[in-house]
Design a protein around this motif. Structure first.
Motif, mmCIF file in Angstrom:
data_model
loop_
_atom_site.group_PDB
_atom_site.id
_atom_site.type_symbol
_atom_site.label_atom_id
_atom_site.label_comp_id
_atom_site.label_asym_id
_atom_site.label_seq_id
_atom_site.Cartn_x
_atom_site.Cartn_y
_atom_site.Cartn_z
ATOM 1 N N VAL A 1 12.839 -12.893 5.419
ATOM 2 C CA VAL A 1 14.017 -13.407 5.695
ATOM 3 C C VAL A 1 15.103 -14.396 4.733
ATOM 4 N N ARG A 2 16.222 -13.733 5.406
ATOM 5 C CA ARG A 2 17.266 -14.549 4.574
ATOM 6 C C ARG A 2 17.238 -15.960 5.397
ATOM 7 N N SER A 3 17.463 -15.533 6.450
ATOM 8 C CA SER A 3 17.454 -17.621 7.533
ATOM 9 C C SER A 3 17.452 -17.056 8.697
ATOM 10 N N VAL A 4 17.122 -18.196 9.700
ATOM 11 C CA VAL A 4 16.564 -18.688 10.956
ATOM 12 C C VAL A 4 17.355 -19.857 11.232
ATOM 13 N N LEU A 5 18.132 -19.000 12.096
ATOM 14 C CA LEU A 5 19.104 -20.140 13.312
ATOM 15 C C LEU A 5 18.221 -20.462 14.647
ATOM 16 N N CYS A 6 18.299 -21.525 14.678
ATOM 17 C CA CYS A 6 17.678 -21.300 16.758
ATOM 18 C C CYS A 6 19.040 -22.819 17.026
ATOM 19 N N PRO B 1 10.747 -17.139 -0.760
ATOM 20 C CA PRO B 1 11.100 -17.121 -2.102
ATOM 21 C C PRO B 1 12.571 -16.154 -1.859
ATOM 22 N N ALA B 2 13.456 -17.231 -2.666
ATOM 23 C CA ALA B 2 14.810 -15.903 -3.052
ATOM 24 C C ALA B 2 14.278 -14.248 -3.555
ATOM 25 N N MET B 3 14.582 -13.794 -2.827
ATOM 26 C CA MET B 3 14.192 -11.925 -3.317
ATOM 27 C C MET B 3 16.093 -11.726 -2.912
ATOM 28 N N GLN B 4 15.295 -9.799 -3.609
ATOM 29 C CA GLN B 4 16.273 -9.181 -2.943
ATOM 30 C C GLN B 4 16.335 -8.299 -1.450
ATOM 31 N N SER B 5 17.597 -7.547 -1.099
ATOM 32 C CA SER B 5 17.149 -7.147 0.166
ATOM 33 C C SER B 5 16.348 -6.185 -0.304
ATOM 34 N N VAL B 6 15.388 -5.532 0.795
ATOM 35 C CA VAL B 6 14.837 -3.880 0.335
ATOM 36 C C VAL B 6 15.517 -2.651 1.579
ATOM 37 N N VAL C 1 18.383 -19.318 21.626
ATOM 38 C CA VAL C 1 19.013 -18.531 20.632
ATOM 39 C C VAL C 1 18.082 -18.481 19.321
ATOM 40 N N VAL C 2 17.774 -17.351 18.848
ATOM 41 C CA VAL C 2 16.740 -17.613 17.808
ATOM 42 C C VAL C 2 17.774 -16.236 16.854
ATOM 43 N N LEU C 3 18.250 -16.070 15.942
ATOM 44 C CA LEU C 3 18.928 -15.375 14.908
ATOM 45 C C LEU C 3 17.988 -15.847 14.196
ATOM 46 N N THR C 4 18.231 -14.164 13.017
ATOM 47 C CA THR C 4 17.069 -13.808 12.193
ATOM 48 C C THR C 4 17.437 -13.488 11.497
ATOM 49 N N THR C 5 18.439 -13.574 10.481
ATOM 50 C CA THR C 5 18.839 -12.876 8.878
ATOM 51 C C THR C 5 17.284 -12.025 8.427
ATOM 52 N N ILE C 6 17.746 -10.410 7.839
ATOM 53 C CA ILE C 6 16.641 -9.832 7.256
ATOM 54 C C ILE C 6 17.181 -9.478 5.969
ATOM 55 N N LEU C 7 16.915 -9.656 5.061
ATOM 56 C CA LEU C 7 17.544 -9.152 3.705
ATOM 57 C C LEU C 7 16.486 -7.397 3.629
ATOM 58 N N ALA C 8 17.839 -6.087 4.596
ATOM 59 C CA ALA C 8 17.105 -5.290 4.840
ATOM 60 C C ALA C 8 18.764 -4.476 4.550
ATOM 61 N N TYR D 1 3.656 -10.740 7.758
ATOM 62 C CA TYR D 1 4.530 -11.257 8.144
ATOM 63 C C TYR D 1 5.490 -12.741 8.335
ATOM 64 N N TRP D 2 6.453 -12.612 8.050
ATOM 65 C CA TRP D 2 7.815 -13.886 7.861
ATOM 66 C C TRP D 2 7.508 -14.284 9.026
ATOM 67 N N SER D 3 7.541 -15.790 9.334
ATOM 68 C CA SER D 3 7.844 -16.312 10.484
ATOM 69 C C SER D 3 9.231 -17.067 10.703
ATOM 70 N N SER D 4 9.479 -16.984 12.007
ATOM 71 C CA SER D 4 10.896 -18.247 12.100
ATOM 72 C C SER D 4 10.320 -19.290 12.970
ATOM 73 N N CYS D 5 9.225 -19.274 13.301
ATOM 74 C CA CYS D 5 8.648 -20.663 13.317
ATOM 75 C C CYS D 5 6.929 -21.163 12.300
#
Length: 126
Positions: free
Chosen positions: A100-105, A5-10, A114-121, A76-80
């Protein structure tokens, strides 16, 4: 697994990151006994209490077993997600306790992803 879900940065004062190459089921002609090792790997990952877990050489069967672990599902959130095509035949998987904002595989070749995971923190003291 469901989309985040949409979340704010921690705000975090520290971020504990664990990385592990779980070693593909077969290494050349040598059996790596992954089924036996999985229980030990899962126990060590859980015990680490890492904020972010980065795994390499993950196969669909490993991902499916990992994502069935209650401690993973609860924390946990998972990229997979349930569709494990991002780790077929093998690849990387990210678990994060933080939103997690986004995951790019991006598959670079048959054996390189390559997996790029953007975390809202944001890190640092307030």
């Amino acid at each position: 697994w469901m989309p985040c879900p949409a979340m704010q940065s921690v705000r975090l004062e520290e971020l504990k990151v664990l990385t592990l190459n779980v070693l593909f089921e077969l290494y050349g002609d040598v059996e790596t006994h992954l089924q036996v090792r999985m229980a030990h790997i899962f126990a060590e990952l859980q015990k680490s209490e890492a904020d972010v877990i980065l795994l390499q050489e993950v196969t669909p069967s490993f991902a499916e077993m990992l994502l069935q672990q209650l401690w993973v599902r609860d924390h946990y959130w998972s990229s997979c997600g349930e569709q494990t095509d991002s780790v077929d035949p093998s690849g990387q998987l990210t678990l994060s306790k933080w939103p997690v904002r986004s995951v790019l595989c991006a598959r670079l070749s048959q054996h390189k992803t390559v997996v790029l995971t953007t975390i809202l923190a944001s890190l640092g003291r307030a």
